[in-house]
Design a protein around this motif. Structure first.
Motif, short mmCIF file in Angstrom:
data_model
loop_
_atom_site.label_atom_id
_atom_site.label_comp_id
_atom_site.label_asym_id
_atom_site.label_seq_id
_atom_site.Cartn_x
_atom_site.Cartn_y
_atom_site.Cartn_z
N THR A 148 -20.48 -53.14 5.66
CA THR A 148 -20.01 -53.83 4.46
C THR A 148 -19.41 -52.82 3.50
O THR A 148 -19.85 -51.68 3.43
CB THR A 148 -21.17 -54.58 3.77
OG1 THR A 148 -22.19 -53.64 3.45
CG2 THR A 148 -21.75 -55.66 4.67
N LEU A 149 -18.42 -53.26 2.77
CA LEU A 149 -17.77 -52.40 1.78
C LEU A 149 -18.62 -52.33 0.53
O LEU A 149 -19.34 -53.27 0.18
CB LEU A 149 -16.39 -52.95 1.43
CG LEU A 149 -15.36 -53.04 2.55
CD1 LEU A 149 -14.07 -53.64 2.03
CD2 LEU A 149 -15.11 -51.68 3.15
N THR A 150 -18.53 -51.18 -0.17
CA THR A 150 -19.19 -51.06 -1.46
C THR A 150 -18.44 -51.93 -2.47
O THR A 150 -17.35 -52.44 -2.18
CB THR A 150 -19.21 -49.61 -1.95
OG1 THR A 150 -17.87 -49.19 -2.20
CG2 THR A 150 -19.89 -48.69 -0.96
N HIS A 151 -19.00 -52.09 -3.65
CA HIS A 151 -18.33 -52.92 -4.67
C HIS A 151 -16.96 -52.36 -5.04
O HIS A 151 -16.00 -53.11 -5.17
CB HIS A 151 -19.21 -53.01 -5.92
CG HIS A 151 -20.49 -53.75 -5.70
ND1 HIS A 151 -20.54 -55.08 -5.36
CD2 HIS A 151 -21.77 -53.34 -5.75
CE1 HIS A 151 -21.77 -55.47 -5.21
NE2 HIS A 151 -22.57 -54.42 -5.45
N HIS A 152 -16.85 -51.03 -5.17
CA HIS A 152 -15.56 -50.43 -5.53
C HIS A 152 -14.56 -50.56 -4.39
O HIS A 152 -13.37 -50.77 -4.63
CB HIS A 152 -15.75 -48.97 -5.92
CG HIS A 152 -16.42 -48.81 -7.23
ND1 HIS A 152 -17.78 -48.67 -7.36
CD2 HIS A 152 -15.91 -48.80 -8.49
CE1 HIS A 152 -18.08 -48.57 -8.63
NE2 HIS A 152 -16.97 -48.64 -9.35
N GLU A 153 -15.01 -50.41 -3.16
CA GLU A 153 -14.10 -50.55 -2.01
C GLU A 153 -13.62 -51.99 -1.87
O GLU A 153 -12.45 -52.24 -1.57
CB GLU A 153 -14.81 -50.10 -0.74
CG GLU A 153 -15.09 -48.62 -0.70
CD GLU A 153 -16.03 -48.21 0.42
OE1 GLU A 153 -16.03 -47.02 0.75
OE2 GLU A 153 -16.74 -49.07 0.96
N GLY A 204 -17.58 -47.68 3.47
CA GLY A 204 -18.57 -48.73 3.59
C GLY A 204 -19.99 -48.23 3.44
O GLY A 204 -20.24 -47.06 3.22
N GLU A 205 -20.91 -49.17 3.53
CA GLU A 205 -22.33 -48.86 3.47
C GLU A 205 -22.88 -48.78 4.88
O GLU A 205 -22.20 -49.09 5.84
CB GLU A 205 -23.05 -49.93 2.66
CG GLU A 205 -22.60 -49.97 1.21
CD GLU A 205 -23.23 -51.09 0.41
OE1 GLU A 205 -23.82 -52.00 1.02
OE2 GLU A 205 -23.12 -51.06 -0.81
N GLU A 232 -12.06 -46.27 2.87
CA GLU A 232 -13.12 -47.27 2.91
C GLU A 232 -14.18 -46.78 3.88
O GLU A 232 -14.04 -46.87 5.09
CB GLU A 232 -12.57 -48.62 3.35
CG GLU A 232 -11.62 -49.24 2.34
CD GLU A 232 -11.05 -50.56 2.81
OE1 GLU A 232 -11.26 -50.93 3.97
OE2 GLU A 232 -10.38 -51.21 2.00
N GLY A 237 -14.90 -44.85 -6.26
CA GLY A 237 -15.82 -45.29 -7.29
C GLY A 237 -15.93 -44.27 -8.42
O GLY A 237 -15.15 -43.33 -8.50
N THR A 292 -19.36 -38.65 -9.61
CA THR A 292 -20.74 -38.21 -9.69
C THR A 292 -20.82 -37.05 -10.67
O THR A 292 -19.79 -36.50 -11.08
CB THR A 292 -21.26 -37.75 -8.32
OG1 THR A 292 -20.51 -36.60 -7.90
CG2 THR A 292 -21.16 -38.85 -7.28
N GLU A 332 -15.59 -39.42 -4.02
CA GLU A 332 -15.59 -40.60 -3.16
C GLU A 332 -15.06 -41.77 -3.98
O GLU A 332 -14.96 -41.68 -5.19
CB GLU A 332 -17.02 -40.90 -2.71
CG GLU A 332 -17.58 -39.88 -1.76
CD GLU A 332 -18.94 -40.28 -1.25
OE1 GLU A 332 -19.30 -41.46 -1.34
OE2 GLU A 332 -19.64 -39.40 -0.76
#
Length: 77
Positions: free
Chosen positions: A62-67, A52-53, A50, A5, A8, A3
């Motif tokens: 809302t987008l994640t920090h990386h997005e 999002g959360e 993208e 970012g 994992t 994904e």
């Protein structure tokens, strides 16, 4: 594949296994070549995704920090 970012632990383990299998089968040069191909041919490398959360009560995603950083870098480019 991964994904947006950082990778994992599960994704990192898949890539390690891909490299180890190719290295065992054809040598270290082929192992590195196969690893790079696996990364570059990933859909997350080819397309900007993208997801999002989870939507808030207002329904806004809302987008994640990386997005958000990715979107900003494309806008500035």
């Amino acid at each position: 594949m991964p994904e947006p970012g950082p990778l994992t632990d599960a994704e990192l383990e898949k890539l390690r296994k891909l490299h180890a299998d190719a290295t065992t089968a054809a040598g270290p040069e082929e192992g590195l070549k196969t690893l790079v191909q696996g990364l570059v041919l990933s859909s997350n490398f080819l397309y900007r995704i993208e997801l999002g959360e989870a939507p808030a009560a207002s329904g806004v995603i809302t987008l994640t920090h990386h997005e958000g950083a990715s979107a900003l870098s494309y806008m500035l480019w």
